[in-house]
Design an enzyme around this catalytic site. Structure first.
Site: not given
Ligand code: 5RP
Length: 225
Positions: A28, A30, A84, A95, A98, A104
C-alpha cells in the site's frame, strides 16, 4: 499527493527499525512511504535491513530502497509494518483494498510484532467497510452463494487497466463482502465463518489479537494508539 498523515505515521514507525533487523513488509501507499524513508536511512547510516515483502508493489519498493529481500523459509520477521483500510476502537482492522491481504496476513502471523501505520482518517469506532476476500477463480460461484448465505452482500472486484476481474498476485479473484457494521465481538466470528468456506484463500479481517500497535498519523504529528 502524499498525505501528511501517512507520512507522519511512516516516519514514527521508522524509529522502530534497527540495524540487522528482518522486517515483514506490508503493501500500500503508506508502506511505500515507509520504505522510501527507510531507504534514506539505509543510504545515510549504512544500515543493513532484511525484508519479506507481501506484494509485487512492496517487493520492487524494497529492492529500490536497498532492503535485502529474503523469505519465510530462512527468516522469522522481528517486526511487521503494514497499512490498513479501517481500524476500529479496539484495533481490529480491515485490510486488502490493495488486494494483498493473503500474503499480508501470512507475514503478519509469522512476525513477532505487528505495527499498523495509518492516516488517522482510517480510524473508526466500528468496522463497516466491505471485507475483501481472496477466492480461487474455480470456486467463485460457489463461494459467492455461500457468502450470501452468511449474510454478506458480495461484489466481484473489477480492475482498471484491464477488463474483467482483478487478479491478485497469487492468481485469484477478490470478492468485496459487505457485512454491515462489525461489532468487536463479531469480528473474530465473522473471520472464522468466512474462512470455513471451501475455496476461500483468506479474508481481509485482521482481528485485534494479531495487532501489537497502531500508529495513526495526522497533519502535523503521529501517535501510538
Ligand atoms: C493492501 C492493504 C493496504 O495496507 C491498505 O489497503 C492500506 O493502503 P494505503 O496505505 O494505500 O492506504 O491492505 O492489501
Amino acid at each position: 499527493m502524499v498525505s501528511n498523515g501517512k507520512y507522519n505515521a511512516a516516519k514514527l514507525a521508522l524509529e522502530l527499525v534497527k540495524d540487522g533487523m528482518v522486517l515483514g513488509i506490508g503493501s500500500g501507499t503508506t508502506v511505500e512511504i515507509f520504505l522510501n524513508l527507510l531507504g534514506e536511512r539505509i543510504r545515510e547510516e549504512g544500515l543493513v535491513v532484511y525484508g519479506i515483502p507481501t506484494s509485487y508493489q512492496s517487493y520492487y519498493a524494497a529492492i529500490i530502497n536497498g532492503i535485502r529481500v529474503v523469505d519465510l523459509v530462512e527468516h522469522e520477521p522481528e517486526l511487521c509494518i503494514d497499512g490498513a483500510d479501517q481500524v476500529d476502537a479496539k484495533m481490529n482492522c480491515i485490510k486488502g483494498r490493495g488486494g494483498a491481504m493473503t500474503r499480508e496476513k501470512i507475514v503478519a502471523k509469522a512476525s513477532r510484532k505487528v505495527v499498523i501505520i495509518v492516516d488517522e482518517s482510517k480510524l473508526v469506532e466500528k468496522l463497516s467497510m466491505p471485507v475483501p476476500v481472496e477466492v480461487l477463480p474455480f470456486a467463485y460461484g460457489y463461494v459467492e452463494r455461500k457468502l450470501r448465505e452468511v449474510g454478506a452482500e458480495v461484489k466481484l472486484r473489477h480492475g482498471s487497466g484491464k477488463v474483467g476481474p482483478v487478479i491478485t498476485d497469487n492468481g485469484n479473484f477478490i470478492l468485496d463482502c459487505d457485512f454491515g457494521v462489525l461489532e468487536d465481538e463479531d469480528v473474530e466470528k465473522t473471520e472464522e465463518s468466512v474462512k470455513t468456506i471451501t475455496g476461500i484463500v483468506e479474508s481481509g479481517i485482521f482481528p485485534k489479537k494479531m495487532i501489537d500497535s497502531v500508529i495513526a498519523g495526522s497533519l502535523n504529528s503521529a501517535r501510538f494508539l
